[in-house]
Design a protein around this motif. Structure first.
Motif, PDB file in Angstrom:
ATOM      1  N   VAL A  88       1.825  10.603   5.109  1.00 29.17           N
ATOM      2  CA  VAL A  88       2.767   9.715   4.421  1.00 29.17           C
ATOM      3  C   VAL A  88       2.402   9.628   2.945  1.00 29.17           C
ATOM      4  O   VAL A  88       3.265   9.692   2.064  1.00 29.17           O
ATOM      5  N   CYS A  93       3.713   8.587  -1.418  1.00 25.59           N
ATOM      6  CA  CYS A  93       2.980   7.671  -2.291  1.00 25.59           C
ATOM      7  C   CYS A  93       2.291   8.404  -3.440  1.00 25.59           C
ATOM      8  O   CYS A  93       2.079   7.824  -4.504  1.00 25.59           O
ATOM      9  N   PRO A 105      -2.272   1.408  -8.918  1.00 26.98           N
ATOM     10  CA  PRO A 105      -3.694   1.705  -8.698  1.00 26.98           C
ATOM     11  C   PRO A 105      -3.864   3.154  -8.247  1.00 26.98           C
ATOM     12  O   PRO A 105      -3.224   3.584  -7.293  1.00 26.98           O
ATOM     13  N   TRP A 113      -8.618  -0.540  -7.295  1.00 30.92           N
ATOM     14  CA  TRP A 113      -8.278  -1.017  -5.953  1.00 30.92           C
ATOM     15  C   TRP A 113      -9.090  -2.238  -5.533  1.00 30.92           C
ATOM     16  O   TRP A 113      -8.635  -3.033  -4.707  1.00 30.92           O
ATOM     17  N   LEU A 124      -1.526  -6.244   1.242  1.00 27.50           N
ATOM     18  CA  LEU A 124      -1.259  -4.901   0.711  1.00 27.50           C
ATOM     19  C   LEU A 124      -0.110  -4.263   1.484  1.00 27.50           C
ATOM     20  O   LEU A 124       0.774  -3.621   0.900  1.00 27.50           O
ATOM     21  N   LYS A 132       6.677  -3.986  -4.762  1.00 24.84           N
ATOM     22  CA  LYS A 132       6.036  -4.932  -5.680  1.00 24.84           C
ATOM     23  C   LYS A 132       6.237  -4.403  -7.097  1.00 24.84           C
ATOM     24  O   LYS A 132       5.877  -3.260  -7.387  1.00 24.84           O
ATOM     25  N   ASN A 133       6.830  -5.231  -7.938  1.00 25.20           N
ATOM     26  CA  ASN A 133       7.101  -4.881  -9.342  1.00 25.20           C
ATOM     27  C   ASN A 133       7.733  -3.488  -9.462  1.00 25.20           C
ATOM     28  O   ASN A 133       8.829  -3.266  -8.964  1.00 25.20           O
ATOM     29  N   ALA A 134       7.004  -2.541 -10.063  1.00 24.40           N
ATOM     30  CA  ALA A 134       7.594  -1.227 -10.306  1.00 24.40           C
ATOM     31  C   ALA A 134       7.674  -0.372  -9.043  1.00 24.40           C
ATOM     32  O   ALA A 134       8.299   0.691  -9.049  1.00 24.40           O
ATOM     33  N   MET A 135       7.015  -0.808  -7.977  1.00 24.05           N
ATOM     34  CA  MET A 135       7.060  -0.028  -6.730  1.00 24.05           C
ATOM     35  C   MET A 135       8.184  -0.557  -5.857  1.00 24.05           C
ATOM     36  O   MET A 135       8.211  -1.745  -5.538  1.00 24.05           O
ATOM     37  N   GLN A 138       8.631   0.396   0.341  1.00 26.36           N
ATOM     38  CA  GLN A 138       8.073   1.627   0.925  1.00 26.36           C
ATOM     39  C   GLN A 138       7.873   2.713  -0.129  1.00 26.36           C
ATOM     40  O   GLN A 138       7.868   3.899   0.183  1.00 26.36           O
ATOM     41  N   GLY A 139       7.715   2.316  -1.365  1.00 31.16           N
ATOM     42  CA  GLY A 139       7.587   3.309  -2.434  1.00 31.16           C
ATOM     43  C   GLY A 139       8.816   4.200  -2.510  1.00 31.16           C
ATOM     44  O   GLY A 139       8.766   5.306  -3.023  1.00 31.16           O
ATOM     45  N   ILE A 148       3.628   3.239   7.073  1.00 31.70           N
ATOM     46  CA  ILE A 148       3.269   2.685   5.764  1.00 31.70           C
ATOM     47  C   ILE A 148       1.887   2.049   5.868  1.00 31.70           C
ATOM     48  O   ILE A 148       1.034   2.220   4.978  1.00 31.70           O
TER      49      ILE A 148
HETATM   50  C1  HEC Z   1       7.360   4.735  -7.874  1.00 35.68           C
HETATM   51  C2  HEC Z   1       5.935   4.740  -7.887  1.00 35.68           C
HETATM   52  C3  HEC Z   1       5.214   4.320  -6.613  1.00 35.68           C
HETATM   53  C4  HEC Z   1       5.299   4.922  -5.385  1.00 35.68           C
HETATM   54  C5  HEC Z   1       6.127   6.117  -4.961  1.00 35.68           C
HETATM   55  C6  HEC Z   1       4.417   4.176  -4.534  1.00 35.68           C
HETATM   56  N1  HEC Z   1       3.821   3.165  -5.239  1.00 35.68           N
HETATM   57 FE1  HEC Z   1       2.471   1.817  -4.520  1.00 35.68          FE
HETATM   58  N2  HEC Z   1       2.381   0.936  -6.329  1.00 35.68           N
HETATM   59  C7  HEC Z   1       3.076   1.310  -7.441  1.00 35.68           C
HETATM   60  C8  HEC Z   1       2.790   0.393  -8.519  1.00 35.68           C
HETATM   61  C9  HEC Z   1       3.359   0.459  -9.925  1.00 35.68           C
HETATM   62  C10 HEC Z   1       1.886  -0.562  -8.003  1.00 35.68           C
HETATM   63  C11 HEC Z   1       1.301  -1.761  -8.727  1.00 35.68           C
HETATM   64  C12 HEC Z   1       2.194  -2.945  -8.444  1.00 35.68           C
HETATM   65  C13 HEC Z   1       1.672  -4.176  -9.147  1.00 35.68           C
HETATM   66  O1  HEC Z   1       0.656  -4.731  -8.704  1.00 35.68           O
HETATM   67  O2  HEC Z   1       2.320  -4.589 -10.110  1.00 35.68           O
HETATM   68  C14 HEC Z   1       1.637  -0.173  -6.635  1.00 35.68           C
HETATM   69  C15 HEC Z   1       0.788  -0.877  -5.796  1.00 35.68           C
HETATM   70  C16 HEC Z   1       0.553  -0.541  -4.476  1.00 35.68           C
HETATM   71  C17 HEC Z   1      -0.326  -1.276  -3.598  1.00 35.68           C
HETATM   72  C18 HEC Z   1      -1.129  -2.510  -3.951  1.00 35.68           C
HETATM   73  C19 HEC Z   1      -0.231  -3.694  -3.726  1.00 35.68           C
HETATM   74  C20 HEC Z   1      -0.892  -5.018  -4.040  1.00 35.68           C
HETATM   75  O3  HEC Z   1      -0.458  -6.004  -3.435  1.00 35.68           O
HETATM   76  O4  HEC Z   1      -1.786  -5.044  -4.878  1.00 35.68           O
HETATM   77  C21 HEC Z   1      -0.270  -0.654  -2.385  1.00 35.68           C
HETATM   78  C22 HEC Z   1      -1.000  -1.064  -1.113  1.00 35.68           C
HETATM   79  C23 HEC Z   1       0.627   0.458  -2.509  1.00 35.68           C
HETATM   80  N3  HEC Z   1       1.115   0.510  -3.796  1.00 35.68           N
HETATM   81  C24 HEC Z   1       0.947   1.310  -1.498  1.00 35.68           C
HETATM   82  C25 HEC Z   1       1.865   2.341  -1.597  1.00 35.68           C
HETATM   83  C26 HEC Z   1       2.238   3.182  -0.484  1.00 35.68           C
HETATM   84  C27 HEC Z   1       1.687   3.064   0.920  1.00 35.68           C
HETATM   85  C28 HEC Z   1       3.145   4.069  -0.968  1.00 35.68           C
HETATM   86  C29 HEC Z   1       3.852   5.206  -0.216  1.00 35.68           C
HETATM   87  C30 HEC Z   1       4.542   4.819   0.998  1.00 35.68           C
HETATM   88  C31 HEC Z   1       3.349   3.774  -2.367  1.00 35.68           C
HETATM   89  N4  HEC Z   1       2.560   2.716  -2.708  1.00 35.68           N
HETATM   90  C32 HEC Z   1       4.223   4.454  -3.196  1.00 35.68           C
HETATM   91  C33 HEC Z   1       3.929   2.389  -7.564  1.00 35.68           C
HETATM   92  C34 HEC Z   1       4.283   3.226  -6.519  1.00 35.68           C
END
Ligand code: HEC
Length: 177
Positions: A88, A93, A105, A113, A124, A132-135, A138-139, A148
């Protein structure tokens, strides 16, 4: 008969204002070609003016939305084998987390992390599932929550956490005929 006595005046009345080929060309241009360009210009003006430039409010979010895989269609097979965390991660991700795109991160970065891992696996997982924010949620992917969860564990453990791999639901295969 006045017509016979004044032939030039008679010609004038019927020939209209266009007398030379040059005038004809100008007339054709201004009555047919120019309006088309004016209309095209108006259409551009009307469609372009009210839109704010893309991403002016939140450029990071706009970028994230643009590069996410949205509108994907996945025909889900309820009995399909669920993907592992690494799978996955690689599929969905890594696009952001492999390089720390948009402030995410970075994979394996214990400093980035650490504080997040301290908040606990559940939080998490919620961030990853709901976004969350820019994410995005499920990304931007379309997985089972369990997948996930596995990806979260895979990433967090690579950065120093010791989360247990979430267990697959038991006995689903036996009850389904
Ligand atoms: C489009 C870009 C992007 C993709 C694709 C992405 N992420 Fe993220 N992810 C982020 C960003 C940006 C943050 C930081 C968010 C923040 O804390 O503001 C983050 C933070 C996280 C965190 C920390 C959250 C927390 O509460 O601190 C986790 C866990 C995570 N991502 C898991 C995943 C997983 C699992 C996937 C794939 C299924 C994924 N991400 C795909 C951009 C992405």
């Amino acid at each position: 008969m006045s017509d016979n006595t004044t032939p030039p005046a008679h010609d004038k009345v019927h020939s209209g204002p266009v007398k030379t080929p040059k005038q004809l060309l100008l007339t054709v241009f201004f009555s047919f070609v120019a309006p088309i360009f004016i209309m095209i210009g108006l259409v551009y003006y009307v469609t372009a003016s009210p839109q704010p430039a893309a991403g002016t409010g939140n450029p990071e979010k706009a970028l994230a939305a643009r590069i996410q895989k949205i509108g994907m269609i996945e025909i889900r097979d309820a009995n399909r084998e669920l993907k592992g965390g690494e799978e996955v991660y690689n599929a969905q991700c890594s696009a952001c987390h492999a390089v720390g795109l948009l402030g995410s991160p970075k994979f394996g970065d214990a400093v980035a992390w650490g504080p997040r891992i301290k908040t606990g696996y559940e939080l998490l997982l919620t961030s990853a599932v709901k976004g969350k924010n820019a994410m995005g949620a499920q990304g931007g992917g379309a997985f089972e929550d369990l997948e996930i969860g596995r990806a979260v564990v895979y990433m967090a453990n690579a950065a120093g956490a010791t989360f247990d791999e979430p267990a697959a639901p038991v006995a689903v295969a036996e009850t389904a005929q």
